[in-house]
Design an enzyme around this catalytic site. Sequence first.
Site, PDB file in Angstrom:
ATOM      1  N   SER A   1      51.301  44.405  49.227  1.00  5.49           N
ATOM      2  CA  SER A   1      49.849  44.298  49.353  1.00  5.49           C
ATOM      3  C   SER A   1      49.315  44.831  50.678  1.00  5.49           C
ATOM      4  O   SER A   1      48.172  45.261  50.743  1.00  5.49           O
ATOM      5  CB  SER A   1      49.418  42.842  49.155  1.00  5.49           C
ATOM      6  OG  SER A   1      50.095  41.994  50.047  1.00  5.49           O
TER       7      SER A   1
ATOM      8  N   HIS B   1      49.117  44.591  42.604  1.00  4.75           N
ATOM      9  CA  HIS B   1      48.478  45.846  43.032  1.00  4.75           C
ATOM     10  C   HIS B   1      48.945  47.059  42.245  1.00  4.75           C
ATOM     11  O   HIS B   1      48.502  48.176  42.518  1.00  4.75           O
ATOM     12  CB  HIS B   1      48.711  46.069  44.527  1.00  4.75           C
ATOM     13  CG  HIS B   1      48.104  45.005  45.371  1.00  4.75           C
ATOM     14  ND1 HIS B   1      46.773  44.989  45.721  1.00  4.75           N
ATOM     15  CD2 HIS B   1      48.634  43.877  45.905  1.00  4.75           C
ATOM     16  CE1 HIS B   1      46.517  43.922  46.441  1.00  4.75           C
ATOM     17  NE2 HIS B   1      47.630  43.224  46.571  1.00  4.75           N
TER      18      HIS B   1
ATOM     19  N   LYS C   1      42.357  42.200  40.976  1.00  4.73           N
ATOM     20  CA  LYS C   1      42.440  43.408  41.811  1.00  4.73           C
ATOM     21  C   LYS C   1      41.897  44.588  40.988  1.00  4.73           C
ATOM     22  O   LYS C   1      40.701  44.681  40.831  1.00  4.73           O
ATOM     23  CB  LYS C   1      43.888  43.604  42.278  1.00  4.73           C
ATOM     24  CG  LYS C   1      44.502  42.334  42.910  1.00  4.73           C
ATOM     25  CD  LYS C   1      44.329  42.231  44.395  1.00  4.73           C
ATOM     26  CE  LYS C   1      44.490  40.841  44.976  1.00  4.73           C
ATOM     27  NZ  LYS C   1      45.862  40.364  45.159  1.00  4.73           N
TER      28      LYS C   1
HETATM   29  C1  PLP Z   1      46.226  39.034  45.758  1.00  8.60           C
HETATM   30  C2  PLP Z   1      47.652  38.749  45.475  1.00  8.60           C
HETATM   31  C3  PLP Z   1      48.042  37.560  44.860  1.00  8.60           C
HETATM   32  C4  PLP Z   1      47.068  36.449  44.599  1.00  8.60           C
HETATM   33  O1  PLP Z   1      46.228  36.750  43.543  1.00  8.60           O
HETATM   34  P1  PLP Z   1      44.811  36.021  43.465  1.00  8.60           P
HETATM   35  O2  PLP Z   1      44.385  36.244  42.057  1.00  8.60           O
HETATM   36  O3  PLP Z   1      43.937  36.679  44.470  1.00  8.60           O
HETATM   37  O4  PLP Z   1      45.036  34.581  43.774  1.00  8.60           O
HETATM   38  C5  PLP Z   1      49.360  37.407  44.530  1.00  8.60           C
HETATM   39  N1  PLP Z   1      50.274  38.337  44.822  1.00  8.60           N
HETATM   40  C6  PLP Z   1      49.934  39.479  45.453  1.00  8.60           C
HETATM   41  C7  PLP Z   1      50.996  40.480  45.759  1.00  8.60           C
HETATM   42  C8  PLP Z   1      48.623  39.713  45.795  1.00  8.60           C
HETATM   43  O5  PLP Z   1      48.282  40.821  46.448  1.00  8.60           O
END
Ligand code: PLP
Length: 399
Positions: A181, A209, A241
């Site tokens: 991320s 992602h 995302k």
């Molecule tokens: C953003 C993210 C999460 C968390 O997801 P949310 O829906 O924002 O709680 C989990 N793992 C990774 C790798 C992320 O980038």
Amino acid sequence: MRPRFDEHLLAQRDERQARAALRHHRVVEHRAGTRFYCDGRELIGFCSNDYLGLADHPDVVAALRSAASEHGVGSTAAHLVCGHHRLHQQLEEAVAEWLGYSRGLLFGSGYLANLGVLQALLAPGDVTVQDKLNHACLIDGARLAGAELCRYRHADVDGARRQLQSRPEARALLATDGVFSMDGDAAPLAELAALAQAERALLYVDDAHGVGVLGANGEGTSTWLGLDAAAVPLQLVTLSKALGGYGAIVVGNDALIDAIVQGARSYLFTTALPPPLASASLAAVRIARDDAARREHLHANIARFRQGAAQLGLPLLPSSTPIQPLLIGDNAATLAAARRLEAGGFLVAAIRPPTVPAGKARLRVTLSAAHRDDEIDRLLEALARALLQPARPAAPEGE
Ligand SMILES: *Cc1c(COP(=O)(O)O)cnc(C)c1O
């Protein structure tokens, strides 16, 4: 004598301030596509995870609106009480089918999903072997499960092998981000899948992602690397995302999903997502799967940014995803660079520890299919001014 909270909190705040590690809310008055309106100014955002520009896509918004009219807002209960709506079920099935899995399970968020998956599958005596740069919620899930957590050097498959082989008797979960991320690179999933198979470990890929971004139909990092559900038995898809909404779906086989349903406390003891959000995500999944031109435009934007940055001599990391970090190192210098960008009309996140390792603060530039060529070109010029020209005398402290 018992220590007091107020003194402790003040000292903690001062210490964060001294490290340029304090974080502040920014109020977004309004957002439309890549434009953010903050403090009465319009800024071009290169900071969101809305990689496909679906957060305000008309079809996604229309799906949410009509579901809210038809079904109301709240789900009114947890999934296993009376909150599991037809729209939840359809979304789970659509995502599972898209990625090539037999089952999907909807969680309130990616964070909740990772807490639940690890806590449901692991117990004290088990081990979870993880990349050092994994998302915080994979680490927190391991802690919640009471399992032993072993972390290997970023992308170091031999390190992962050594850790698995040093605990041959323990049930083992090998967990990695698909796309990291804060770095934007993809995990060596083919090698990790082979390792998991050889070591009888369960491979879990958090593809927050990758889904929507990589793969011919946006199926994510595993498919992009030629791996199927046999090689990667369990994955996390976030709806927050590239899909532009909120919530997360874990995809896997019946046995894994059943075990998670029965055991995951962050699934059992929380209210199901509002059905209109599931409806919005259903619309987003269709676009992310079928609108190849949108994905191609995103990748053209990534290529344009990288080409321009390389020409200017900006310090790029090896990433072919929308996450294009510029490593600076020092917290205060990173904040100062973000402030210079903002003065130039760009919103870019200054990412500091503990989100990244100490000494690895960075600007995290993220690209979207919604960016125009001229916006990317102007950002590049602003980055060159912010990073490559000597800074003016130190700005006052604070963000
Ligand atoms: C953003 C993210 C999460 C968390 O997801 P949310 O829906 O924002 O709680 C989990 N793992 C990774 C790798 C992320 O980038």
